[in-house]
Design a protein around this motif. Structure first.
Motif, mmCIF file in Angstrom:
data_model
loop_
_atom_site.group_PDB
_atom_site.id
_atom_site.type_symbol
_atom_site.label_atom_id
_atom_site.label_comp_id
_atom_site.label_asym_id
_atom_site.label_seq_id
_atom_site.Cartn_x
_atom_site.Cartn_y
_atom_site.Cartn_z
ATOM 1 N N LYS A 277 -26.560 -105.843 -16.527
ATOM 2 C CA LYS A 277 -25.848 -106.142 -17.773
ATOM 3 C C LYS A 277 -26.196 -105.122 -18.849
ATOM 4 N N SER A 278 -25.280 -104.943 -19.783
ATOM 5 C CA SER A 278 -25.526 -104.001 -20.887
ATOM 6 C C SER A 278 -26.665 -104.481 -21.772
ATOM 7 N N THR A 279 -26.923 -105.783 -21.760
ATOM 8 C CA THR A 279 -27.977 -106.361 -22.612
ATOM 9 C C THR A 279 -29.347 -106.370 -21.926
ATOM 10 N N ASP A 280 -29.392 -106.007 -20.647
ATOM 11 C CA ASP A 280 -30.670 -106.006 -19.916
ATOM 12 C C ASP A 280 -31.601 -104.920 -20.453
ATOM 13 N N THR B 33 -27.747 -105.079 -6.997
ATOM 14 C CA THR B 33 -26.826 -104.733 -8.090
ATOM 15 C C THR B 33 -26.057 -103.463 -7.717
ATOM 16 N N ASN C 19 -25.754 -99.399 -18.429
ATOM 17 C CA ASN C 19 -26.930 -99.392 -19.291
ATOM 18 C C ASN C 19 -27.792 -98.134 -19.048
#
Length: 333
Positions: A69-72, A84, A106
Motif C-alpha cells: 500500500k502507498s501508506t505502508d 505482494t 511506494n
C-alpha cells in the motif's frame, strides 16, 4: 521471446493502478516490439484491461494475492509478505527471470524490498536514486535523490561513477561531464566531505567521465554538466525545488493567457511556441527514477504520472538494458 528485453512490472503500484499501468504497457507495445512484460498483480483486473490489446507473445500475467500500500512504511511493506506484486516482481529479477523491474508504488518500500532481494555491486557501499532532468542542451543524470541522507566521500565518488555509467548507457556516444552540487564553484567552498570528494575526483583518471568540479543550484539546467552528484538530502531538495518551480511557471502562464481577451489572443498567436514550452517541461518525458548500485537495475515510475509517463519509463528500462548499465558500473568501479 528469447531476444526480447524482459521487464518485470509491478502492476498494482501508484495512482490508478492497474489500469494506468496496463494502458502504459499497451501504449508502449504499439511503438516498441522489443519488450516482453512479466506483469505481477491481480490477474482478473489485469486481464480486463489488456485482453485483445496486446499480442500474448509480448506478456504474461503472474497472479499475486496482495499489494504494497502507498501508506505502508518500508518495514510494514517488507513484513506484508512475499506474495505482494512488488516483492515478486523484484524477486523475478533476482532469479534472472527478468532483466529489469519497474514499479510506480511506494518508493521507500521499493528501495527496502529491492535491497532485501538483490545484492550490491562489488565495491559499492550504498545504492543511489537517480533520475533524468531536462537542461538547455538535452538531459542530465542527477543522483542521489533521497536514498541516502548522509554520504561520505567514497559514496559520492561511487555515485559519480554510477551516474556516468547510467548516462553512457542512455547516450552511448557521449563522454559525460560530471560535477558535485555545492554552494559555490570555488575549491574552498563546501563541507569537508564535498572538498575531500573534489580532491579524489580531481586526481582520478577516468575514461568514463570528465570531472568538471563544482556546480551551483542555479546552473543545473545550463547543460554544461551531464552528471550531477550530491548526497540524498541535498539532491531531494533540489529535485523538489525544480519540480515546484516548473509547476509554478506553467500555472502562472496559464493564468496570464486565460485572464483577459488580450491574453487569449496572445495565446492563440503563440500556440506553437507555447506547445513547445509545455512539451519541454512535461514531467512525463522524464519519468523513471533509477535505483542503481544493486546487481540488477530497479526503476521507480512516479506514482502520480499517467499512462504516457509510465510508457516513457518503460522506454528507459529498454535503454538501460540495451546499454549494459550494470556491466558498465562493474567495469569502472
Amino acid at each position: 521471446m528469447s531476444n526480447l528485453i524482459k521487464i518485470a512490472v509491478d502492476a498494482m503500484g501508484g495512482d490508478g493502478s492497474p489500469k494506468k499501468i496496463i494502458d502504459g504497457i499497451i501504449h508502449n507495445n504499439k511503438s516498441n516490439k522489443e519488450n516482453y512484460f512479466k506483469i505481477f498483480g491481480n490477474k482478473n483486473e489485469i486481464e480486463k484491461y489488456i485482453n485483445n490489446k496486446v499480442d500474448k507473445s509480448y506478456y504474461e500475467i503472474i497472479h499475486t494475492n496482495s499489494i504494497v500500500k502507498s501508506t505502508d512504511s518500508p518495514l510494514e511493506a517488507a513484513k506484508r509478505g512475499k506474495d505482494t506484486s512488488m516483492w515478486l516482481a523484484i524477486e523475478s529479477v533476482k532469479k534472472k527471470e527478468a532483466d529489469i523491474v519497474i514499479s510506480a508504488g511506494n518508493t521507500g518500500a521499493l528501495l527496502v524490498i529491492a535491497k532485501l532481494n538483490l545484492k550490491m555491486i562489488e565495491n559499492i557501499d550504498k545504492p543511489a536514486l537517480s533520475a533524468l532532468w531536462p537542461n538547455k542542451k538535452g538531459m542530465s543524470v542527477v543522483l542521489d535523490l533521497g536514498a541516502n541522507i548522509e554520504c561520505n566521500s567514497k559514496n559520492l565518488v561511487d555515485f559519480s561513477i554510477m551516474g556516468a555509467a547510467l548516462y553512457k548507457s542512455l547516450y552511448p556516444n557521449e563522454i559525460p561531464n560530471t560535477a558535485l552540487l555545492n554552494i559555490g564553484s570555488e575549491e574552498l567552498k563546501g563541507n569537508e566531505t564535498i572538498k575531500e570528494t573534489f580532491k579524489i575526483l580531481n586526481e582520478k583518471n577516468s575514461n568514463n567521465f570528465k570531472f568538471d568540479g563544482y556546480i551551483e543550484g542555479n546552473e543545473l539546467m545550463n547543460g554544461n554538466v551531464n552528471v550531477i552528484v550530491s548526497d540524498g538530502f541535498t539532491g531531494n531538495v533540489a529535485l523538489k525545488t525544480a519540480e515546484g518551480t516548473a509547476n509554478f511557471i506553467t500555472e502562472e502562464l496559464k493564468k496570464v493567457f486565460k485572464g483577459s481577451i488580450l491574453g487569449k489572443i496572445s495565446a492563440i498567436l503563440n500556440i506553437s511556441n507555447l506547445n513547445k514550452f509545455k512539451k519541454r517541461l512535461d514531467p512525463r518525458l522524464y519519468n523513471g527514477a533509477i535505483f542503481i548500485g544493486l546487481d540488477s537495475p530497479v526503476v521507480k515510475s512516479h506514482g502520480g504520472t499517467d499512462f504516457i509517463g509510465f510508457s516513457n519509463s518503460l522506454n528507459v528500462c529498454n535503454r538501460i538494458i540495451k546499454g549494459n548499465l550494470i556491466d558498465k558500473i562493474r567495469d569502472n568501479i
